[in-house]
Design a protein around this motif. Structure first.
Motif, PDB file in Angstrom:
ATOM      1  N   TYR A   1       1.200  -1.552   0.180  1.00 61.05           N
ATOM      2  CA  TYR A   1       0.015  -0.123   0.165  1.00 61.05           C
ATOM      3  C   TYR A   1       0.925   0.872  -0.121  1.00 61.05           C
ATOM      4  N   GLU A   2       1.656   1.073   0.396  1.00 60.85           N
ATOM      5  CA  GLU A   2       2.764   2.839   0.640  1.00 60.85           C
ATOM      6  C   GLU A   2       3.371   2.499  -0.522  1.00 60.85           C
ATOM      7  N   ALA A   3       3.606   1.866  -1.429  1.00 58.34           N
ATOM      8  CA  ALA A   3       4.421   1.497  -2.150  1.00 58.34           C
ATOM      9  C   ALA A   3       3.268   1.936  -2.907  1.00 58.34           C
TER      10      ALA A   3
ATOM     11  N   MET B   1       0.685   4.304  -3.105  1.00 55.22           N
ATOM     12  CA  MET B   1       0.670   5.310  -2.732  1.00 55.22           C
ATOM     13  C   MET B   1       1.654   5.958  -3.698  1.00 55.22           C
ATOM     14  N   ASN B   2       2.898   6.165  -2.957  1.00 59.09           N
ATOM     15  CA  ASN B   2       4.596   6.628  -4.042  1.00 59.09           C
ATOM     16  C   ASN B   2       3.908   6.538  -5.583  1.00 59.09           C
ATOM     17  N   VAL B   3       3.705   6.049  -5.883  1.00 54.86           N
ATOM     18  CA  VAL B   3       3.895   5.613  -7.777  1.00 54.86           C
ATOM     19  C   VAL B   3       2.410   6.335  -7.587  1.00 54.86           C
ATOM     20  N   VAL B   4       1.236   6.701  -6.909  1.00 62.49           N
ATOM     21  CA  VAL B   4      -0.485   7.737  -7.338  1.00 62.49           C
ATOM     22  C   VAL B   4       0.815   8.301  -7.065  1.00 62.49           C
ATOM     23  N   MET B   5       1.654   8.637  -6.118  1.00 64.50           N
ATOM     24  CA  MET B   5       1.791  10.286  -5.529  1.00 64.50           C
ATOM     25  C   MET B   5       3.064  11.361  -6.374  1.00 64.50           C
ATOM     26  N   TYR B   6       3.538   9.937  -7.093  1.00 67.81           N
ATOM     27  CA  TYR B   6       4.893  10.489  -7.639  1.00 67.81           C
ATOM     28  C   TYR B   6       5.191  10.657  -8.771  1.00 67.81           C
TER      29      TYR B   6
ATOM     30  N   MET C   1       6.875   8.380   5.856  1.00 63.79           N
ATOM     31  CA  MET C   1       6.760   7.394   7.001  1.00 63.79           C
ATOM     32  C   MET C   1       7.071   6.385   5.911  1.00 63.79           C
ATOM     33  N   GLY C   2       6.529   6.409   4.994  1.00 64.89           N
ATOM     34  CA  GLY C   2       6.389   5.281   3.694  1.00 64.89           C
ATOM     35  C   GLY C   2       7.045   4.032   3.963  1.00 64.89           C
ATOM     36  N   LEU C   3       8.175   4.472   3.172  1.00 63.68           N
ATOM     37  CA  LEU C   3       9.528   4.064   2.617  1.00 63.68           C
ATOM     38  C   LEU C   3      10.155   3.148   3.849  1.00 63.68           C
TER      39      LEU C   3
END
Ligand code: ATP
Ligand code: MG
Lengths: 120, 150
Positions: free
Chosen positions: B52-54, B56-61, B114-116
């Motif tokens: 989920y964190e990974a 979200m990072n793709v969606v965000m960045y 906090m994601g990575l």
């Protein structure tokens, strides 16, 4: 504390899960930041949040929270409600602000996530 | 191919950058799959959090990306590959609290930085490669064999 007692204490409205109010809640945590929740949350958590988009329910499902209590009278959006129904996650909403809602629950004996301060 | 790296299950998901309405759906599906095939529940939670964190990072960045889940008898492997700005300073990105999230992302509940670090904490093995200007890839591995130490 049962979800029903929590609902009454916070004068909350039940949005999803009217049949799940007998569930026992052992601990709670509050945050508007989902990656905080993903870092401190543990399965079984009651999540208090002011974040009402679908991500709040997706996050809750990922860490297996018992229920979500939205604060400041927030209500989840349609996608969030649909996912909560599908996954059986009760959603409640209280008019209290985050601090008051957490304070009320804590002072009535509902602890925070255990081991937070000792987390490595 | 030895028996231990035989693929038991492989699933592929496309992730669209900026698509916050669908953000997190791939990881929600991955969680369903893991529950269905009876993966240990604590590994399921750890994998879902990392995924989920990974995602979200793709969606965000990033502009777009893909997420692949691969399961062998011994390992569960999440592979993420995106096309986007990449990460210039990986050491900095790995620090708790470092974030370049916009106000809009913060309003949606992200950008705690906090994601990575949390992906790394949950994984048994974690590798991040990035080419600035091109994209980022993550390899996140969980051991299914409980005798192997975390
Ligand atoms: N796939 C990616 N492409 C480009 N940059 C990235 C990517 N993933 C992370 N980053 C960069 O690394 C930083 C730290 O990422 P991390 O996931 O730890 O925190 P965040 O996404 O900012 O906040 P949070 O995950 O807590 O919501 C990001 O702010 C961003 O600058
Ligand atoms: Mg992130």
């Amino acid at each position: 504390m049962t979800l029903k007692e929590i609902k009454e204490l916070l004068q909350a409205e039940v949005i999803v899960g009217k049949n799940c109010l007998d569930e026992e809640i052992m601990f709670a945590g509050g945050s508007d930041l989902m990656s905080d929740v993903l870092a401190f949350g543990k399965p079984g958590l009651l999540l208090l949040t002011g974040l009402s988009n679908a991500q709040s329910v997706r996050t809750a499902n990922i860490i297996e929270t018992k229920a979500i209590m939205y604060v400041r009278g927030k209500k989840p959006d349609k996608a969030g409600i649909a996912l909560a129904r599908e996954k059986g996650i009760p959603l409640l909403s209280t008019k209290h602000m985050m601090y008051t809602a957490c304070g009320l629950l804590f002072s009535h004996g509902l602890p925070g996530v255990s081991g937070l301060s000792s987390k490595k | 191919m030895t028996k231990s790296d035989e693929t038991l299950l492989s699933q592929h998901f496309e992730i669209t950058g900026g698509d916050f309405n669908n953000a997190g759906k791939a990881s929600t599906s991955i969680k369903e799959i893991l529950q269905e095939i009876g993966i240990d529940s604590s590994i399921t939670v750890r994998t879902s959090i990392a995924s989920y964190e990974a995602e979200m990072n793709v969606v965000m960045y990033a502009r777009r990306g893909e997420l692949t889940l691969n399961i062998t008898p011994e390992k569960l492997h999440l592979k993420l590959k995106d096309e986007g700005p990449g990460i210039k300073n990986i050491d900095m990105a790995m620090q708790e609290g470092f974030s370049t999230a916009t106000d809009e992302m913060r309003e949606m509940g992200f950008g705690a930085g906090m994601g990575l670090p949390n992906i790394k904490k949950n994984a048994d093995k974690f590798e991040l490669f990035s080419i600035p200007g091109k994209g980022t890839s993550l390899d996140i591995i969980f051991c299914l064999n409980k005798t192997e130490k975390k």
